[in-house]
Write a protein that holds these residues in place. Sequence first.
Motif, short mmCIF file in Angstrom:
data_model
loop_
_atom_site.label_atom_id
_atom_site.label_comp_id
_atom_site.label_asym_id
_atom_site.label_seq_id
_atom_site.Cartn_x
_atom_site.Cartn_y
_atom_site.Cartn_z
N LEU A 93 36.13 42.33 38.13
CA LEU A 93 36.17 42.10 36.69
C LEU A 93 35.26 43.15 36.06
O LEU A 93 34.11 43.30 36.45
CB LEU A 93 35.66 40.70 36.37
CG LEU A 93 35.63 40.31 34.89
CD1 LEU A 93 37.03 40.23 34.32
CD2 LEU A 93 34.91 38.97 34.72
N TYR A 119 40.56 42.47 33.91
CA TYR A 119 40.76 42.12 35.31
C TYR A 119 41.27 43.35 36.06
O TYR A 119 42.28 43.92 35.69
CB TYR A 119 41.84 41.04 35.48
CG TYR A 119 41.63 39.78 34.71
CD1 TYR A 119 40.55 38.96 34.97
CD2 TYR A 119 42.53 39.39 33.73
CE1 TYR A 119 40.37 37.78 34.27
CE2 TYR A 119 42.36 38.22 33.02
CZ TYR A 119 41.28 37.43 33.30
OH TYR A 119 41.10 36.27 32.61
N ARG A 130 35.36 40.52 42.67
CA ARG A 130 36.12 39.26 42.59
C ARG A 130 35.78 38.31 43.73
O ARG A 130 35.62 37.10 43.51
CB ARG A 130 37.60 39.60 42.59
CG ARG A 130 38.53 38.42 42.48
CD ARG A 130 39.96 38.91 42.52
NE ARG A 130 40.91 37.87 42.26
CZ ARG A 130 42.22 38.06 42.24
NH1 ARG A 130 42.72 39.26 42.45
NH2 ARG A 130 43.04 37.07 41.99
N TRP A 156 42.60 33.61 37.74
CA TRP A 156 42.46 34.89 38.45
C TRP A 156 41.52 34.73 39.65
O TRP A 156 41.79 35.23 40.73
CB TRP A 156 41.95 35.95 37.48
CG TRP A 156 41.69 37.30 38.04
CD1 TRP A 156 42.62 38.25 38.39
CD2 TRP A 156 40.41 37.89 38.30
NE1 TRP A 156 42.00 39.37 38.86
CE2 TRP A 156 40.64 39.18 38.81
CE3 TRP A 156 39.11 37.44 38.15
CZ2 TRP A 156 39.61 40.03 39.16
CZ3 TRP A 156 38.08 38.30 38.49
CH2 TRP A 156 38.33 39.57 38.99
#
Length: 137
Positions: free
Chosen positions: A59, A54, A77, A126
Amino acid sequence: MLSAVTITIVIVAALGVLGIAAFYIRLRTLGSRVGSFECALQMPTGWASGIAHYGADSLHWYRLISLSPRPERSWVRAELQIVERSARDPQAPLTASRIIEVTCTLPGEQFTLAMRAGPYSGLASWLESQPPRELSR
C-alpha cells in the motif's frame, strides 16, 4: 528593450505556472489510478492529507501537497494488519461518506489512517484477499 526586472518577473511567473501545472498533473494521475483513494495519515504533528494506492504487494501513500512522484510511505501487504477501526463521529449516519479511523500495525510500527467507509471496505478486502504465505519450517 526589456529591463532585468521585467525579465525576472516573467521567469518567476513562468516557473510558478509550471509548478502549478506539475502539481495538477500529479494529482490527476494519482487520483485516476485504479485502486487509489483519499486517505489521511496521522503524523506526529497532526493529520496529513494524501492519496493511497493499492499495489500488488504493498500500500503506497502519497502526500497530497507535494510534487514528488514517489510515495512518501509504503507498507508491505503481507506484514500490514488492521488492529482497530472506529468511526470518527459515531453519531454520523451510516453512509459511504462516514469517516473511519483505522489503526494498522507492521512489525515495530503502528500508524493511523482516516478514510471514508467505502475505501475502508476496499482496504479490508484487499488485505484479506492476499495470497497465502508459505510457513517457514
